[in-house]
Motif scaffolding. Structure first.
Motif, PDB file in Angstrom:
ATOM      1  N   SER A  53      -4.892 -82.914  35.114  1.00 27.08           N
ATOM      2  CA  SER A  53      -6.227 -83.061  35.716  1.00 27.08           C
ATOM      3  C   SER A  53      -6.527 -84.519  36.038  1.00 27.08           C
ATOM      4  CB  SER A  53      -7.298 -82.503  34.777  1.00 27.08           C
ATOM      5  OG  SER A  53      -7.108 -81.124  34.541  1.00 27.08           O
ATOM      6  N   LEU A  54      -6.250 -85.414  35.081  1.00 26.92           N
ATOM      7  CA  LEU A  54      -6.488 -86.837  35.297  1.00 26.92           C
ATOM      8  C   LEU A  54      -5.610 -87.371  36.420  1.00 26.92           C
ATOM      9  CD1 LEU A  54      -7.873 -89.459  34.351  1.00 26.92           C
ATOM     10  CD2 LEU A  54      -5.974 -89.762  32.722  1.00 26.92           C
ATOM     11  N   HIS A  55      -4.347 -86.952  36.432  1.00 23.25           N
ATOM     12  CA  HIS A  55      -3.420 -87.396  37.483  1.00 23.25           C
ATOM     13  C   HIS A  55      -3.907 -86.936  38.851  1.00 23.25           C
ATOM     14  CE1 HIS A  55       0.325 -87.359  39.910  1.00 23.25           C
ATOM     15  NE2 HIS A  55       0.593 -88.441  39.217  1.00 23.25           N
ATOM     16  N   ALA A  56      -4.377 -85.701  38.938  1.00 19.49           N
ATOM     17  CA  ALA A  56      -4.854 -85.173  40.215  1.00 19.49           C
ATOM     18  C   ALA A  56      -6.090 -85.915  40.696  1.00 19.49           C
ATOM     19  CB  ALA A  56      -5.145 -83.681  40.081  1.00 19.49           C
ATOM     20  N   GLN A  57      -6.940 -86.344  39.769  1.00 20.01           N
ATOM     21  CA  GLN A  57      -8.157 -87.068  40.160  1.00 20.01           C
ATOM     22  C   GLN A  57      -7.844 -88.484  40.639  1.00 20.01           C
ATOM     23  OE1 GLN A  57     -10.893 -86.960  36.862  1.00 20.01           O
ATOM     24  NE2 GLN A  57     -11.106 -84.735  36.916  1.00 20.01           N
ATOM     25  N   ILE A  58      -6.945 -89.184  39.924  1.00 16.57           N
ATOM     26  CA  ILE A  58      -6.673 -90.578  40.273  1.00 16.57           C
ATOM     27  C   ILE A  58      -5.766 -90.673  41.489  1.00 16.57           C
ATOM     28  CG2 ILE A  58      -5.629 -92.740  39.472  1.00 16.57           C
ATOM     29  CD1 ILE A  58      -6.433 -91.998  36.658  1.00 16.57           C
ATOM     30  N   PHE A  59      -4.751 -89.804  41.543  1.00 15.19           N
ATOM     31  CA  PHE A  59      -3.755 -89.908  42.611  1.00 15.19           C
ATOM     32  C   PHE A  59      -3.752 -88.674  43.504  1.00 15.19           C
ATOM     33  CE2 PHE A  59      -1.974 -92.606  39.152  1.00 15.19           C
ATOM     34  CZ  PHE A  59      -2.014 -93.809  39.830  1.00 15.19           C
TER      35      PHE A  59
END
Length: 422
Positions: A53-59
């Motif tokens: 989830s964090l990866h999808a939001q940042i990148f």
């Protein structure tokens, strides 16, 4: 994409790159290995798997256009300095015959092995529509690359720059660069031609015209301009502006010719008048911004272009095959060339180990192949892992084979060392 997202991406990338670079340098590796590894950590293989989830939001893919543009600028700036540094190295002049033997075999053996394994790789790893020979020639070129800047950094950190095998390796890497980059340019031109030999001929004519213009028109013009406005080798703002315009125009020209912008940047740097003071001045002004800020973006984008499929099933088998062939080809080719030139087995094997360093230059070649549609994400991941592993194994193998070496001196804050060039 909002400025907030871009700034957040920059902070995450830079913090990760500096931390990994420091850690790997503390462990005796060039910091560029750590920065390359940081790209893998930020990609879908590690961060995307652990924190999806964090990866999808940042990148988020829709937000990567800004990073891509900035990384291209960084590549252009870096290759400009590489071209500007191109000159007859003292080691090349003094050891031309020996360096020629090592350089040629360090290219020919990996190329032969790359062509040999391409029939096994092409059916599953080549993008749709890419023919066998463009694919095979690109694989051969990718396996033949040696990273001269990383090799020079390793030798300097170990205090081995002036050893016989160190001088031979540096001279040989300069020979390798000529052959390997010519092959890469040919393959990209072959794909970019579009309409066969006629298109390839047009690209070839365009390159000849561009090179002729750079060396017979632009070079004399800049020589006169620099004598008039920068006689002490310290370019003012007007000279810097002229250099940047020329650099970007040449990069644009090679893009228009269906080659990558990095080729234009390299040619423009190589065409400028040879002036050590100018080189040092430009390096001091351009490299800190390019190396510290822009190149980590390139590593991060490389990591974001990877896929976990390369680590399972047939992808893992292909990775082990490519890694084995790349390592054996470079070490065997370099060692054989040094033995033919009359060097001892210790020096020959140490030379072969140094020729196996790929580092940043391999990533640039991979990016060119990905942009040209020659390779897909799975093979890109395989080549990235190969570049990381072969670069990381260079120092231990060189020390093992040569039987010499010393503790790497830690750079002091007052005298920082450069990760990509000596």
């Amino acid at each position: 994409m909002s400025a907030t997202v871009l700034l957040l991406q920059l902070i995450v990338i830079l913090v990760t790159a500096r931390a990994c670079g420091w850690l790997l340098r503390y462990l005796g590796q060039p910091s560029v290995v750590g920065e390359m590894a940081a790209g893998m950590l930020l990609g879908p293989v590690v961060m995307g798997a652990l924190f999806p989830s964090l990866h999808a939001q940042i990148f988020d893919k829709a937000s990567l256009a800004g990073l891509s543009a900035l990384s291209t600028v960084g590549l252009v700036m870096f290759m400009f300095i590489v071209g500007l540094e191109l000159r007859a190295h003292k080691g090349v002049r003094e050891q031309l015959r020996s360096a020629g033997a090592v350089g040629v075999l360090s290219v020919v053996v990996p190329i032969a092995l790359g062509l040999a394994i391409s029939p096994a790789l092409h059916p599953t790893l080549a993008p749709a529509g890419v023919g066998f020979w463009p694919f095979a020639l690109f694989i051969a070129a990718a396996l033949s690359i040696t990273a001269f800047p990383v090799m020079a950094r390793i030798l300097k950190d170990q205090g081995l720059t002036h050893t016989r095998f160190g001088q031979l390796s540096l001279a040989s890497a300069a020979v390798v660069d000529v052959f390997a980059w010519m092959l890469v340019a040919f393959v990209v031109a072959l794909v970019g031609a579009g309409d066969g030999y006629a298109g390839l001929a047009r690209i070839g004519i365009g390159v000849v015209v561009l090179v002729g213009t750079l060396f017979w028109v632009v070079r004399p013009a800049f020589a006169w301009w620099l004598r008039k406005h920068a006689p002490d080798g310290e370019p003012g703002l007007s000279v810097l502006a002229a250099l940047m315009i020329g650099l970007l125009a040449t990069a644009l020209a090679t893009e228009w010719l269906h080659l990558h912008a990095v080729f234009g940047a390299f040619l423009f740097g190589a065409a400028l008048p040879r002036d050590d003071q100018l080189l040092n001045s430009l390096a001091q002004r351009i490299e800190p911004f390019s190396i510290v800020l822009l190149m980590p973006l390139f590593f991060a984008l490389a990591g974001l272009g990877t896929t976990a499929n390369a680590f399972v099933g047939g992808g893992l088998g292909a990775m082990l095959l490519v890694l084995g062939v790349a390592t054996v080809g470079k070490i065997a080719g370099g060692a054989a060339g040094a033995r033919i030139a009359g060097y001892s087995w210790r020096d020959s094997l140490a030379t072969g180990a140094l020729m196996n360093a790929r580092g940043l230059m391999e990533l640039i070649v991979m990016k060119i192949g990905l942009d040209a549609g020659l390779i897909g994400p799975e093979l890109f991941t395989i080549l990235l892992v190969m570049a990381l592993v072969t670069t990381a194994m260079t120092t231990p193998l060189m020390t093992l084979f040569s039987g010499v070496g010393r503790e790497r001196p830690h750079p002091s804050p007052e005298h920082p060392t450069h990760p990509y060039r000596p």
